[in-house]
Design a protein around this motif. Structure first.
Motif, PDB file in Angstrom:
ATOM      1  N   MET A   1       0.852  -1.196   0.000  1.00  0.00           N
ATOM      2  CA  MET A   1       0.000   0.000   0.000  1.00  0.00           C
ATOM      3  C   MET A   1       0.878   1.233   0.000  1.00  0.00           C
ATOM      4  SD  MET A   1      -2.757   1.278   2.895  1.00  0.00           S
ATOM      5  CE  MET A   1      -1.491   1.578   4.125  1.00  0.00           C
ATOM      6  N   ASN A   2       0.610   2.166  -0.922  1.00  0.00           N
ATOM      7  CA  ASN A   2       1.343   3.425  -0.945  1.00  0.00           C
ATOM      8  C   ASN A   2       0.582   4.441  -0.118  1.00  0.00           C
ATOM      9  OD1 ASN A   2       2.574   5.871  -1.548  1.00  0.00           O
ATOM     10  ND2 ASN A   2       3.240   5.129  -3.550  1.00  0.00           N
ATOM     11  N   LEU A   3       1.008   4.614   1.118  1.00  0.00           N
ATOM     12  CA  LEU A   3       0.305   5.495   2.049  1.00  0.00           C
ATOM     13  C   LEU A   3       0.316   6.934   1.565  1.00  0.00           C
ATOM     14  CD1 LEU A   3      -1.180   5.366   4.741  1.00  0.00           C
ATOM     15  CD2 LEU A   3       0.989   5.772   5.886  1.00  0.00           C
ATOM     16  N   ALA A   4       1.437   7.343   0.937  1.00  0.00           N
ATOM     17  CA  ALA A   4       1.556   8.724   0.470  1.00  0.00           C
ATOM     18  C   ALA A   4       0.492   9.045  -0.575  1.00  0.00           C
ATOM     19  CB  ALA A   4       2.952   8.961  -0.105  1.00  0.00           C
ATOM     20  N   VAL A   5       0.242   8.090  -1.480  1.00  0.00           N
ATOM     21  CA  VAL A   5      -0.772   8.304  -2.512  1.00  0.00           C
ATOM     22  C   VAL A   5      -2.156   8.394  -1.896  1.00  0.00           C
ATOM     23  CG1 VAL A   5      -1.908   7.277  -4.516  1.00  0.00           C
ATOM     24  CG2 VAL A   5       0.581   7.219  -4.338  1.00  0.00           C
TER      25      VAL A   5
ATOM     26  N   ILE B   1       7.435  11.157   4.949  1.00  0.00           N
ATOM     27  CA  ILE B   1       7.295  12.278   4.017  1.00  0.00           C
ATOM     28  C   ILE B   1       8.625  12.759   3.449  1.00  0.00           C
ATOM     29  CG2 ILE B   1       5.119  13.104   4.983  1.00  0.00           C
ATOM     30  CD1 ILE B   1       6.684  15.202   6.555  1.00  0.00           C
ATOM     31  N   GLN B   2       9.741  12.531   4.151  1.00  0.00           N
ATOM     32  CA  GLN B   2      11.040  13.000   3.682  1.00  0.00           C
ATOM     33  C   GLN B   2      11.647  12.062   2.638  1.00  0.00           C
ATOM     34  OE1 GLN B   2      15.349  14.425   5.597  1.00  0.00           O
ATOM     35  NE2 GLN B   2      13.778  13.576   6.914  1.00  0.00           N
ATOM     36  N   VAL B   3      11.160  10.822   2.597  1.00  0.00           N
ATOM     37  CA  VAL B   3      11.670   9.841   1.637  1.00  0.00           C
ATOM     38  C   VAL B   3      11.408  10.351   0.217  1.00  0.00           C
ATOM     39  CG1 VAL B   3      11.383   7.483   0.768  1.00  0.00           C
ATOM     40  CG2 VAL B   3      11.344   7.922   3.243  1.00  0.00           C
ATOM     41  N   PRO B   4      12.375  10.227  -0.689  1.00  0.00           N
ATOM     42  CA  PRO B   4      12.167  10.685  -2.064  1.00  0.00           C
ATOM     43  C   PRO B   4      10.935  10.024  -2.707  1.00  0.00           C
ATOM     44  CG  PRO B   4      14.483  10.189  -1.695  1.00  0.00           C
ATOM     45  CD  PRO B   4      13.745   9.707  -0.477  1.00  0.00           C
ATOM     46  N   LYS B   5      10.312  10.751  -3.604  1.00  0.00           N
ATOM     47  CA  LYS B   5       9.118  10.238  -4.279  1.00  0.00           C
ATOM     48  C   LYS B   5       9.429   8.965  -5.046  1.00  0.00           C
ATOM     49  CE  LYS B   5       6.841  14.745  -4.701  1.00  0.00           C
ATOM     50  NZ  LYS B   5       6.308  15.783  -5.627  1.00  0.00           N
ATOM     51  N   SER B   6      10.627   8.867  -5.569  1.00  0.00           N
ATOM     52  CA  SER B   6      11.013   7.675  -6.334  1.00  0.00           C
ATOM     53  C   SER B   6      11.042   6.414  -5.478  1.00  0.00           C
ATOM     54  CB  SER B   6      12.388   7.884  -6.973  1.00  0.00           C
ATOM     55  OG  SER B   6      13.380   8.097  -5.978  1.00  0.00           O
ATOM     56  N   LEU B   7      11.100   6.593  -4.163  1.00  0.00           N
ATOM     57  CA  LEU B   7      11.132   5.452  -3.243  1.00  0.00           C
ATOM     58  C   LEU B   7       9.815   5.313  -2.470  1.00  0.00           C
ATOM     59  CD1 LEU B   7      14.773   5.804  -1.842  1.00  0.00           C
ATOM     60  CD2 LEU B   7      13.945   4.224  -3.594  1.00  0.00           C
ATOM     61  N   GLY B   8       8.791   6.040  -2.896  1.00  0.00           N
ATOM     62  CA  GLY B   8       7.480   5.902  -2.268  1.00  0.00           C
ATOM     63  C   GLY B   8       7.130   6.951  -1.253  1.00  0.00           C
TER      64      GLY B   8
ATOM     65  N   HIS C   1      19.967   0.596   1.947  1.00  0.00           N
ATOM     66  CA  HIS C   1      19.399   1.783   2.572  1.00  0.00           C
ATOM     67  C   HIS C   1      18.269   2.369   1.727  1.00  0.00           C
ATOM     68  CE1 HIS C   1      23.263   1.400   4.698  1.00  0.00           C
ATOM     69  NE2 HIS C   1      22.630   1.968   5.700  1.00  0.00           N
ATOM     70  N   SER C   2      18.378   2.263   0.415  1.00  0.00           N
ATOM     71  CA  SER C   2      17.290   2.725  -0.452  1.00  0.00           C
ATOM     72  C   SER C   2      16.043   1.866  -0.255  1.00  0.00           C
ATOM     73  CB  SER C   2      17.727   2.682  -1.918  1.00  0.00           C
ATOM     74  OG  SER C   2      18.744   3.624  -2.172  1.00  0.00           O
ATOM     75  N   MET C   3      16.229   0.562  -0.176  1.00  0.00           N
ATOM     76  CA  MET C   3      15.095  -0.335   0.063  1.00  0.00           C
ATOM     77  C   MET C   3      14.482  -0.079   1.431  1.00  0.00           C
ATOM     78  SD  MET C   3      16.500  -3.942  -1.551  1.00  0.00           S
ATOM     79  CE  MET C   3      15.065  -4.826  -0.957  1.00  0.00           C
ATOM     80  N   PHE C   4      15.321   0.229   2.416  1.00  0.00           N
ATOM     81  CA  PHE C   4      14.809   0.503   3.756  1.00  0.00           C
ATOM     82  C   PHE C   4      14.003   1.787   3.777  1.00  0.00           C
ATOM     83  CE2 PHE C   4      15.560   1.930   8.273  1.00  0.00           C
ATOM     84  CZ  PHE C   4      14.670   1.026   8.830  1.00  0.00           C
ATOM     85  N   MET C   5      14.433   2.784   3.023  1.00  0.00           N
ATOM     86  CA  MET C   5      13.647   4.018   2.936  1.00  0.00           C
ATOM     87  C   MET C   5      12.262   3.755   2.355  1.00  0.00           C
ATOM     88  SD  MET C   5      16.203   7.176   1.951  1.00  0.00           S
ATOM     89  CE  MET C   5      17.534   6.332   1.137  1.00  0.00           C
ATOM     90  N   SER C   6      12.181   2.864   1.383  1.00  0.00           N
ATOM     91  CA  SER C   6      10.876   2.496   0.833  1.00  0.00           C
ATOM     92  C   SER C   6      10.000   1.847   1.899  1.00  0.00           C
ATOM     93  CB  SER C   6      11.048   1.532  -0.352  1.00  0.00           C
ATOM     94  OG  SER C   6      11.652   2.177  -1.438  1.00  0.00           O
ATOM     95  N   ARG C   7      10.623   1.041   2.749  1.00  0.00           N
ATOM     96  CA  ARG C   7       9.867   0.415   3.843  1.00  0.00           C
ATOM     97  C   ARG C   7       9.393   1.456   4.851  1.00  0.00           C
ATOM     98  NH1 ARG C   7      12.350  -4.696   6.686  1.00  0.00           N
ATOM     99  NH2 ARG C   7      10.205  -4.704   7.468  1.00  0.00           N
TER     100      ARG C   7
END
Length: 393
Positions: free
Chosen positions: A1-5, A52-59, A106-112
């Protein structure tokens, strides 16, 4: 689920307002009982604020430091402990956003973090180093694909409630105290043994107990860049600026209560200036100074992000240190003036004008990285660096 969307239909201002309402409702109990602000943190997760700080490319939503500082101020007006937890989470996340994008793990963790709304904690202090986060006694042990760490962490805020801890150590057993790395340990990868209980004057809800930390994780969870670089280029600025946002929020609410008190007094005696009005005017002047100070610091940081050399420069470090010193010292004067305005109604607990919690929480500001330590560092840099005294420079 993409919570940001799913939350995208409501802007950050509406979402943080809902969280602030929850935080304010429980703030006095969080303070008096010294308990974790579970309701406010749950609301933050429900509103997707931890990612919210995570880049959009990572969700995530790619929120800027300025946007996050503004949210810290809103939350600071409601519950300082809740706001500080939110700020400390994003300080650690800033290190990952600024220094972890080149690392697959670390990129995958940011997506999590964006998806699962993980809460991040920090373990940079250690017994025996006197609060100097740029030195470590403990050292990470690397054996094949596994790393292990034991650390006497004198303070880990909200540690038992966090989903992961970002912890510093020496890079290896022979490394100098300042040769440090930072590692991410997930909740199921470490064990905590409480050594100190957080029973303090203020910021009681941050539950910043001391622990013996013992963890084991894959080596890929060690940040690829040295902690010295992380501290200079992201952690220094984000700490001083986001903390200042929280402190400003505390002062804003104190002044708002003082203004309400003066207005109530003016209604009782039309045509007569209430005796506290002059102190209120002075408090508002100082409040504007703090606001300008923080906004200037945020602007400088956002501009400097494009140049790592600027971020690591003495001029930038001095500027960020000055933001922290000015904010942390001035808010105490502001809240004291608000207390004078409200008089006994501000001194008493349980009134609409109570300011005891505000004053106690604000006293932590000078101690969160000791102002004396920061001033000593600034003084050392000023022996070499020429201070910029231009108005628009």
């Amino acid at each position: 689920m993409n919570l940001a969307v799913n939350l995208g239909k409501d802007g950050l201002d509406k979402r943080v307002a809902r969280v602030a309402e929850v935080a304010a409702r429980h703030a006095d109990l969080v303070d008096s009982e010294g308990r974790f602000p579970a309701e406010a943190v749950s609301a933050m997760k429900s509103e997707g604020l931890f990612g919210i700080q995570v880049p959009k490319s990572l969700g995530g939503e790619g929120a800027s430091t300025s946007e996050i500082a503004s949210l810290c101020t809103v939350l600071g007006q409601a519950c300082a402990a809740s706001a500080m937890i939110f700020a400390m989470h994003h300080i650690k996340l800033s290190s990952m956003v600024e220094h972890g994008l080149d690392s697959k793990w670390h990129s995958m963790f940011m997506s999590r973090i964006a998806c699962e709304q993980f809460l991040l904690a920090s373990a940079t202090t250690e017994g025996g180093i006197g609060g100097n986060l740029r030195n470590s006694i403990c050292a990470i042990e690397v054996e094949g694909d596994i790393c292990r760490l034991k650390k006497d962490a004198t303070v880990i805020s909200y540690a038992v409630y966090a989903d992961a801890i970002l912890i510093t150590s020496r890079a290896h057993a022979e490394a100098a105290p300042s040769d440090q790395v930072m590692t991410v340990f997930l909740k199921d990868q470490y064990r905590l043994e409480r050594t100190h209980v957080w029973d303090t004057l203020g910021m009681r809800g941050t539950c910043s107990d001391g622990f013996l930390f013992e963890g084991e994780a894959p080596t890929e969870q060690i940040f690829p860049k040295p902690f010295a670089e992380i501290a200079a280029q992201s952690m220094l600025a984000s700490s001083h600026l986001l903390w200042s946002g929280v402190w400003y929020g505390i002062a804003v609410d104190a002044v708002a209560r003082a203004q309400s008190f003066v207005r109530a007094a003016a209604r009782k005696s039309p045509g007569v200036t209430p005796p506290g009005a002059l102190h209120l005017a002075e408090a508002c002047t100082l409040l504007q100074m703090v606001r300008s100070n923080i906004r200037s610091g945020l602007g400088a940081y956002e501009q400097a992000k494009a140049d790592p050399d600027v971020l690591s420069s003495m001029a930038f470090a001095v500027a960020m240190n000055n933001v922290k010193i000015a904010s942390s010292e001035t808010i105490l004067t502001i809240i004291n003036k608000a207390m004078i305005v409200c008089g006994i109604m501000g001194y008493k607990n349980g009134t609409p004008f109570s300011l005891g919690r505000h004053l106690r929480d604000a006293n932590s500001a000078q101690l969160m990285i000791s102002n004396d330590r920061i001033l000593a560092n600034t003084a050392s840099m000023l022996l070499i660096h020429k201070q910029d005294t231009s108005l628009l420079g």
